[in-house]
Design a protein around this motif. Structure first.
Motif, PDB file in Angstrom:
ATOM      1  N   THR A  75       0.836  -1.195   0.000  1.00 40.99           N
ATOM      2  CA  THR A  75       0.000   0.000   0.000  1.00 40.99           C
ATOM      3  C   THR A  75       0.872   1.247   0.000  1.00 40.99           C
ATOM      4  OG1 THR A  75      -1.797  -1.138   1.139  1.00 40.99           O
ATOM      5  CG2 THR A  75      -1.761   1.274   1.302  1.00 40.99           C
ATOM      6  N   ALA A  76       1.880   1.273   0.865  1.00 39.28           N
ATOM      7  CA  ALA A  76       2.798   2.418   0.945  1.00 39.28           C
ATOM      8  C   ALA A  76       3.524   2.619  -0.382  1.00 39.28           C
ATOM      9  CB  ALA A  76       3.788   2.222   2.086  1.00 39.28           C
ATOM     10  N   ALA A  77       3.933   1.532  -1.027  1.00 45.50           N
ATOM     11  CA  ALA A  77       4.649   1.622  -2.302  1.00 45.50           C
ATOM     12  C   ALA A  77       3.742   2.162  -3.414  1.00 45.50           C
ATOM     13  CB  ALA A  77       5.205   0.264  -2.695  1.00 45.50           C
ATOM     14  N   THR A  78       2.464   1.818  -3.371  1.00 43.18           N
ATOM     15  CA  THR A  78       1.514   2.333  -4.359  1.00 43.18           C
ATOM     16  C   THR A  78       1.396   3.844  -4.233  1.00 43.18           C
ATOM     17  OG1 THR A  78       0.297   0.253  -4.368  1.00 43.18           O
ATOM     18  CG2 THR A  78      -0.877   2.202  -5.163  1.00 43.18           C
ATOM     19  N   TRP A  79       1.300   4.349  -2.992  1.00 42.29           N
ATOM     20  CA  TRP A  79       1.250   5.795  -2.773  1.00 42.29           C
ATOM     21  C   TRP A  79       2.561   6.450  -3.192  1.00 42.29           C
ATOM     22  CZ3 TRP A  79      -1.041   5.081   2.751  1.00 42.29           C
ATOM     23  CH2 TRP A  79      -2.403   4.789   2.658  1.00 42.29           C
ATOM     24  N   LEU A  80       3.687   5.819  -2.833  1.00 47.67           N
ATOM     25  CA  LEU A  80       4.994   6.355  -3.211  1.00 47.67           C
ATOM     26  C   LEU A  80       5.085   6.505  -4.725  1.00 47.67           C
ATOM     27  CD1 LEU A  80       7.934   7.149  -2.451  1.00 47.67           C
ATOM     28  CD2 LEU A  80       8.498   4.719  -2.652  1.00 47.67           C
ATOM     29  N   ASP A  81       4.672   5.484  -5.461  1.00 49.99           N
ATOM     30  CA  ASP A  81       4.757   5.540  -6.919  1.00 49.99           C
ATOM     31  C   ASP A  81       3.780   6.559  -7.503  1.00 49.99           C
ATOM     32  OD1 ASP A  81       6.247   4.442  -9.126  1.00 49.99           O
ATOM     33  OD2 ASP A  81       4.375   3.525  -9.798  1.00 49.99           O
ATOM     34  N   GLY A  82       2.693   6.827  -6.801  1.00 47.14           N
ATOM     35  CA  GLY A  82       1.766   7.854  -7.255  1.00 47.14           C
ATOM     36  C   GLY A  82       2.359   9.252  -7.164  1.00 47.14           C
ATOM     37  N   PHE A  83       3.104   9.515  -6.104  1.00 47.76           N
ATOM     38  CA  PHE A  83       3.732  10.821  -5.914  1.00 47.76           C
ATOM     39  C   PHE A  83       5.075  10.921  -6.632  1.00 47.76           C
ATOM     40  CE2 PHE A  83       0.655  11.013  -2.531  1.00 47.76           C
ATOM     41  CZ  PHE A  83       0.359  12.354  -2.394  1.00 47.76           C
ATOM     42  N   PHE A  84       5.786   9.790  -6.727  1.00 48.11           N
ATOM     43  CA  PHE A  84       7.115   9.741  -7.340  1.00 48.11           C
ATOM     44  C   PHE A  84       7.150   8.589  -8.345  1.00 48.11           C
ATOM     45  CE2 PHE A  84       7.794  11.828  -3.291  1.00 48.11           C
ATOM     46  CZ  PHE A  84       8.662  12.849  -3.614  1.00 48.11           C
ATOM     47  N   PRO A  85       6.613   8.809  -9.563  1.00 51.31           N
ATOM     48  CA  PRO A  85       6.570   7.720 -10.544  1.00 51.31           C
ATOM     49  C   PRO A  85       7.950   7.119 -10.806  1.00 51.31           C
ATOM     50  CG  PRO A  85       5.259   9.580 -11.293  1.00 51.31           C
ATOM     51  CD  PRO A  85       6.020  10.042 -10.077  1.00 51.31           C
ATOM     52  N   THR A  86       7.951   5.808 -10.964  1.00 54.53           N
ATOM     53  CA  THR A  86       9.185   5.072 -11.216  1.00 54.53           C
ATOM     54  C   THR A  86       9.740   5.430 -12.591  1.00 54.53           C
ATOM     55  OG1 THR A  86       8.366   3.249  -9.876  1.00 54.53           O
ATOM     56  CG2 THR A  86      10.170   2.747 -11.375  1.00 54.53           C
ATOM     57  N   ALA A  87      11.048   5.571 -12.648  1.00 59.80           N
ATOM     58  CA  ALA A  87      11.729   5.843 -13.921  1.00 59.80           C
ATOM     59  C   ALA A  87      11.521   4.662 -14.871  1.00 59.80           C
ATOM     60  CB  ALA A  87      13.222   6.062 -13.671  1.00 59.80           C
ATOM     61  N   PRO A  88      11.492   4.924 -16.172  1.00 61.42           N
ATOM     62  CA  PRO A  88      11.313   3.831 -17.130  1.00 61.42           C
ATOM     63  C   PRO A  88      12.539   2.925 -17.204  1.00 61.42           C
ATOM     64  CG  PRO A  88      11.648   5.915 -18.274  1.00 61.42           C
ATOM     65  CD  PRO A  88      11.583   6.227 -16.809  1.00 61.42           C
ATOM     66  N   TYR A  89      12.314   1.739 -17.777  1.00 64.20           N
ATOM     67  CA  TYR A  89      13.392   0.778 -17.996  1.00 64.20           C
ATOM     68  C   TYR A  89      14.529   1.459 -18.745  1.00 64.20           C
ATOM     69  CZ  TYR A  89      15.832  -3.306 -19.734  1.00 64.20           C
ATOM     70  OH  TYR A  89      16.786  -4.222 -20.019  1.00 64.20           O
ATOM     71  N   PRO A  90      15.739   1.221 -18.401  1.00 66.42           N
ATOM     72  CA  PRO A  90      16.277   0.250 -17.451  1.00 66.42           C
ATOM     73  C   PRO A  90      16.533   0.830 -16.054  1.00 66.42           C
ATOM     74  CG  PRO A  90      18.085   1.107 -18.730  1.00 66.42           C
ATOM     75  CD  PRO A  90      16.826   1.824 -19.205  1.00 66.42           C
ATOM     76  N   ASN A  91      16.028   2.023 -15.782  1.00 63.40           N
ATOM     77  CA  ASN A  91      16.325   2.683 -14.512  1.00 63.40           C
ATOM     78  C   ASN A  91      15.235   2.528 -13.455  1.00 63.40           C
ATOM     79  OD1 ASN A  91      18.784   3.782 -15.506  1.00 63.40           O
ATOM     80  ND2 ASN A  91      17.583   5.274 -16.641  1.00 63.40           N
ATOM     81  N   GLY A  92      14.255   1.675 -13.690  1.00 62.22           N
ATOM     82  CA  GLY A  92      13.118   1.572 -12.786  1.00 62.22           C
ATOM     83  C   GLY A  92      13.225   0.527 -11.691  1.00 62.22           C
ATOM     84  N   THR A  93      14.387  -0.011 -11.456  1.00 62.52           N
ATOM     85  CA  THR A  93      14.550  -1.057 -10.451  1.00 62.52           C
ATOM     86  C   THR A  93      14.358  -0.512  -9.037  1.00 62.52           C
ATOM     87  OG1 THR A  93      16.119  -2.171 -11.886  1.00 62.52           O
ATOM     88  CG2 THR A  93      16.132  -2.821  -9.582  1.00 62.52           C
ATOM     89  N   TRP A  94      13.605  -1.241  -8.230  1.00 64.10           N
ATOM     90  CA  TRP A  94      13.434  -0.931  -6.809  1.00 64.10           C
ATOM     91  C   TRP A  94      14.360  -1.892  -6.042  1.00 64.10           C
ATOM     92  CZ3 TRP A  94       8.428   1.125  -4.523  1.00 64.10           C
ATOM     93  CH2 TRP A  94       7.687   1.860  -5.461  1.00 64.10           C
ATOM     94  N   VAL A  95      15.198  -1.371  -5.163  1.00 65.13           N
ATOM     95  CA  VAL A  95      16.102  -2.213  -4.379  1.00 65.13           C
ATOM     96  C   VAL A  95      15.833  -1.938  -2.906  1.00 65.13           C
ATOM     97  CG1 VAL A  95      18.506  -2.742  -3.842  1.00 65.13           C
ATOM     98  CG2 VAL A  95      17.859  -2.146  -6.189  1.00 65.13           C
ATOM     99  N   ARG A  96      15.467  -2.999  -2.167  1.00 65.45           N
ATOM    100  CA  ARG A  96      15.174  -2.854  -0.739  1.00 65.45           C
ATOM    101  C   ARG A  96      16.196  -3.661   0.068  1.00 65.45           C
ATOM    102  NH1 ARG A  96      10.835  -1.063   2.096  1.00 65.45           N
ATOM    103  NH2 ARG A  96       9.428  -1.215   0.313  1.00 65.45           N
TER     104      ARG A  96
END
Length: 101
Positions: A75-96
């Motif tokens: 849920t938190a990640a969905t909100w995060l992506d709404g405010f800060f859209p993920t960069a397109p491939y190949p820069n869109g990797t999320w690393v936790r």
């Protein structure tokens, strides 16, 4: 205490970062504060090319794991992506990473 650190790239320009950060925190912090074991939250820009780092801290490893695996992090990640859209491939990797703080 355990820290969950999420690193990723966004399409948001550096000059928009603080404004969007305020909007996200207004929505996200009340939600996080209702999660068992929540300690703190930090979101910061990482460089000037769209990098960002989100860190949440938890009282115990179990609290952190429950947040990540129980659906609250999605849920938190969905909100995060709404405010800060993920960069397109190949820069869109999320690393936790999770580590004892």
């Amino acid at each position: 205490m355990f820290a969950s650190t999420l690193r990723r790239m966004t399409t948001v320009k550096p000059e928009e970062f603080e404004k969007r950060k305020s909007g996200l925190e207004a929505k996200l912090l009340p939600y996080l504060q209702r999660q068992p074991g929540f300690v703190s939250y930090e979101l910061r820009a990482d460089g000037n090319k769209g990098g960002m780092v989100e860190t949440t801290q938890w009282s115990t490893e179990t609290d952190c794991r429950d947040f990540l695996r129980g659906g609250a992090a999605a849920t938190a990640a969905t909100w995060l992506d709404g405010f800060f859209p993920t960069a397109p491939y190949p820069n869109g990797t999320w690393v936790r990473e999770v580590a004892e703080a």
